[in-house]
Design a protein around this motif. Sequence first.
Motif, mmCIF file in Angstrom:
data_model
loop_
_atom_site.group_PDB
_atom_site.id
_atom_site.type_symbol
_atom_site.label_atom_id
_atom_site.label_comp_id
_atom_site.label_asym_id
_atom_site.label_seq_id
_atom_site.Cartn_x
_atom_site.Cartn_y
_atom_site.Cartn_z
ATOM 1 N N ALA A 1 0.837 -1.204 0.000
ATOM 2 C CA ALA A 1 0.000 0.000 0.000
ATOM 3 C C ALA A 1 0.870 1.251 0.000
ATOM 4 C CB ALA A 1 -0.925 -0.004 1.206
ATOM 5 N N TYR A 2 1.959 1.211 0.755
ATOM 6 C CA TYR A 2 2.854 2.370 0.825
ATOM 7 C C TYR A 2 3.502 2.639 -0.532
ATOM 8 C CZ TYR A 2 6.695 5.344 2.434
ATOM 9 O OH TYR A 2 7.579 6.382 2.615
ATOM 10 N N LYS A 3 3.892 1.576 -1.235
ATOM 11 C CA LYS A 3 4.505 1.742 -2.556
ATOM 12 C C LYS A 3 3.508 2.352 -3.550
ATOM 13 C CE LYS A 3 8.004 -1.913 -2.409
ATOM 14 N NZ LYS A 3 8.426 -3.200 -3.007
ATOM 15 N N ARG A 4 2.252 1.922 -3.497
ATOM 16 C CA ARG A 4 1.251 2.477 -4.410
ATOM 17 C C ARG A 4 0.961 3.934 -4.071
ATOM 18 N NH1 ARG A 4 -0.684 -0.798 -7.983
ATOM 19 N NH2 ARG A 4 -2.399 0.621 -8.517
ATOM 20 N N ARG A 5 0.983 4.289 -2.803
ATOM 21 C CA ARG A 5 0.777 5.697 -2.427
ATOM 22 C C ARG A 5 1.897 6.567 -2.990
ATOM 23 N NH1 ARG A 5 -2.167 6.137 2.598
ATOM 24 N NH2 ARG A 5 -3.923 4.663 2.374
ATOM 25 N N LEU A 6 3.142 6.067 -2.872
ATOM 26 C CA LEU A 6 4.268 6.841 -3.387
ATOM 27 C C LEU A 6 4.205 6.968 -4.907
ATOM 28 C CD1 LEU A 6 7.288 5.503 -1.259
ATOM 29 C CD2 LEU A 6 5.963 7.603 -0.924
ATOM 30 N N ALA A 7 3.597 5.978 -5.580
ATOM 31 C CA ALA A 7 3.456 6.017 -7.039
ATOM 32 C C ALA A 7 2.283 6.881 -7.477
ATOM 33 C CB ALA A 7 3.307 4.608 -7.587
ATOM 34 N N PHE B 1 -1.078 6.328 -6.692
ATOM 35 C CA PHE B 1 -2.349 5.622 -6.797
ATOM 36 C C PHE B 1 -3.149 5.780 -5.503
ATOM 37 C CE2 PHE B 1 0.471 3.372 -9.734
ATOM 38 C CZ PHE B 1 -0.297 3.338 -10.884
ATOM 39 N N THR B 2 -4.476 5.720 -5.682
ATOM 40 C CA THR B 2 -5.377 5.809 -4.524
ATOM 41 C C THR B 2 -6.350 4.617 -4.521
ATOM 42 O OG1 THR B 2 -6.905 7.182 -5.809
ATOM 43 C CG2 THR B 2 -5.281 8.324 -4.421
ATOM 44 N N ASP B 3 -5.827 3.461 -4.879
ATOM 45 C CA ASP B 3 -6.683 2.273 -4.954
ATOM 46 C C ASP B 3 -6.193 1.127 -4.064
ATOM 47 O OD1 ASP B 3 -4.379 1.788 -6.327
ATOM 48 O OD2 ASP B 3 -5.349 0.865 -8.076
ATOM 49 N N ASP B 4 -5.366 1.447 -3.079
ATOM 50 C CA ASP B 4 -4.922 0.371 -2.181
ATOM 51 C C ASP B 4 -6.058 -0.028 -1.247
ATOM 52 O OD1 ASP B 4 -4.527 1.909 0.530
ATOM 53 O OD2 ASP B 4 -3.518 3.153 -0.997
ATOM 54 N N GLU B 5 -5.897 -1.108 -0.537
ATOM 55 C CA GLU B 5 -6.971 -1.687 0.279
ATOM 56 C C GLU B 5 -7.413 -0.772 1.411
ATOM 57 O OE1 GLU B 5 -5.816 -4.727 3.295
ATOM 58 O OE2 GLU B 5 -3.915 -4.827 2.172
ATOM 59 N N PHE B 6 -6.601 0.154 1.817
ATOM 60 C CA PHE B 6 -6.965 1.036 2.927
ATOM 61 C C PHE B 6 -7.862 2.201 2.475
ATOM 62 C CE2 PHE B 6 -2.942 -0.985 4.148
ATOM 63 C CZ PHE B 6 -3.317 -1.569 5.349
ATOM 64 N N TYR B 7 -8.104 2.287 1.170
ATOM 65 C CA TYR B 7 -9.061 3.270 0.629
ATOM 66 C C TYR B 7 -10.470 2.691 0.572
ATOM 67 C CZ TYR B 7 -6.214 7.278 -0.742
ATOM 68 O OH TYR B 7 -5.434 8.428 -0.734
ATOM 69 N N PHE B 8 -10.648 1.463 0.997
ATOM 70 C CA PHE B 8 -11.950 0.806 0.919
ATOM 71 C C PHE B 8 -12.360 0.325 2.314
ATOM 72 C CE2 PHE B 8 -9.998 0.458 -3.226
ATOM 73 C CZ PHE B 8 -11.034 0.713 -4.111
ATOM 74 N N ASP B 9 -13.667 0.318 2.537
ATOM 75 C CA ASP B 9 -14.175 -0.184 3.808
ATOM 76 C C ASP B 9 -14.383 -1.689 3.731
ATOM 77 O OD1 ASP B 9 -16.420 -0.514 2.261
ATOM 78 O OD2 ASP B 9 -17.589 1.071 3.219
ATOM 79 N N SER B 10 -14.952 -2.273 4.786
ATOM 80 C CA SER B 10 -15.131 -3.727 4.834
ATOM 81 C C SER B 10 -16.126 -4.237 3.802
ATOM 82 C CB SER B 10 -15.590 -4.139 6.240
ATOM 83 O OG SER B 10 -16.808 -3.473 6.568
ATOM 84 N N ASN B 11 -17.031 -3.322 3.308
ATOM 85 C CA ASN B 11 -18.025 -3.735 2.292
ATOM 86 C C ASN B 11 -17.528 -3.539 0.872
ATOM 87 O OD1 ASN B 11 -19.962 -4.420 4.258
ATOM 88 N ND2 ASN B 11 -20.562 -2.251 4.450
ATOM 89 N N LEU C 1 -13.549 4.931 -0.061
ATOM 90 C CA LEU C 1 -13.673 6.048 0.861
ATOM 91 C C LEU C 1 -13.027 7.281 0.274
ATOM 92 C CD1 LEU C 1 -12.687 4.114 4.119
ATOM 93 C CD2 LEU C 1 -15.002 4.588 3.289
ATOM 94 N N SER C 2 -13.490 8.419 0.765
ATOM 95 C CA SER C 2 -12.901 9.668 0.302
ATOM 96 C C SER C 2 -11.506 9.881 0.870
ATOM 97 C CB SER C 2 -13.800 10.843 0.686
ATOM 98 O OG SER C 2 -13.997 10.865 2.098
ATOM 99 N N SER C 3 -11.285 9.407 2.058
ATOM 100 C CA SER C 3 -9.953 9.489 2.686
ATOM 101 C C SER C 3 -9.572 8.096 3.186
ATOM 102 C CB SER C 3 -9.955 10.482 3.845
ATOM 103 O OG SER C 3 -10.894 10.108 4.837
ATOM 104 N N PRO C 4 -8.321 7.720 3.098
ATOM 105 C CA PRO C 4 -7.904 6.358 3.476
ATOM 106 C C PRO C 4 -8.038 6.117 4.987
ATOM 107 C CG PRO C 4 -5.981 7.713 3.061
ATOM 108 C CD PRO C 4 -7.179 8.550 2.677
ATOM 109 N N ARG C 5 -8.285 4.900 5.342
ATOM 110 C CA ARG C 5 -8.371 4.523 6.755
ATOM 111 C C ARG C 5 -7.022 4.640 7.442
ATOM 112 N NH1 ARG C 5 -8.992 -0.621 7.129
ATOM 113 N NH2 ARG C 5 -8.980 -1.206 4.926
ATOM 114 N N VAL C 6 -5.927 4.448 6.687
ATOM 115 C CA VAL C 6 -4.572 4.577 7.224
ATOM 116 C C VAL C 6 -3.829 5.583 6.356
ATOM 117 C CG1 VAL C 6 -2.430 3.368 7.800
ATOM 118 C CG2 VAL C 6 -4.615 2.175 8.001
#
Length: 205
Positions: free
Chosen positions: A104-110, A112-122, A126-131
């Motif tokens: 997730a950290y590598k994708r943020r540095l690249a 991208f905003t599609d890592d798993e922490f941008y999504f909730d359990s369903n 999300l508009s802002s990442p959980r982490v």
Amino acid sequence: MLNKSVIVSVFAILFCFSSVAQEKERKTKRKKLPKEIVIDSVITREPINPLSPAKAAFYSAILPGLGQAYNKKYWKIPIVYGALGTGIYFYTTNNKEYNRYRDAYKRRLAGFTDDEFYFDSNGNQLSSPRVTTEGLERGQKFYRRNKEISLLVTLGIYALNIIDANVDAHLLQYNVDENLSLAPHYKFNEFDAKSNVGLTLNFKF
């Protein structure tokens, strides 16, 4: 007077015959003595095998628990595998979490905003990442440290498995005599109402 001399003479003759008879009896007993003296049987012990500890350690190094089986300490095998399994489990879990945060950290540095922490359990984005990105960086350090500790603990348990097999093999060949015992000693003194504590050494022979 004559009776006294006769009595003394009879006693002297009897004494002489008794002395001669005793001397003959002693000579016959000496002749009957065995030429060899039988010594009590010596308790034989199994010969010490100096290679046994090395074998036990080698077997445990090849396959954990095999050295304990060689020493016939079968009850230790589940403990060895339980401890190793626990260490491997924590290493695997921390390594998995570390990879999640690292990817997730590598994708943020690249960018991208599609890592798993941008999504909730369903699975909703999300508009802002959980982490946050800083949180991902801290998470990597945390799980990497735990992963390294888990690896060191697992290697330590593996080494203890080898050491345990080696020490057990040494102790199995240690000469422990039941006639020699050392036990704690406790006695209550009724005169001064004090307790005496110490060690009692018993030696039977």
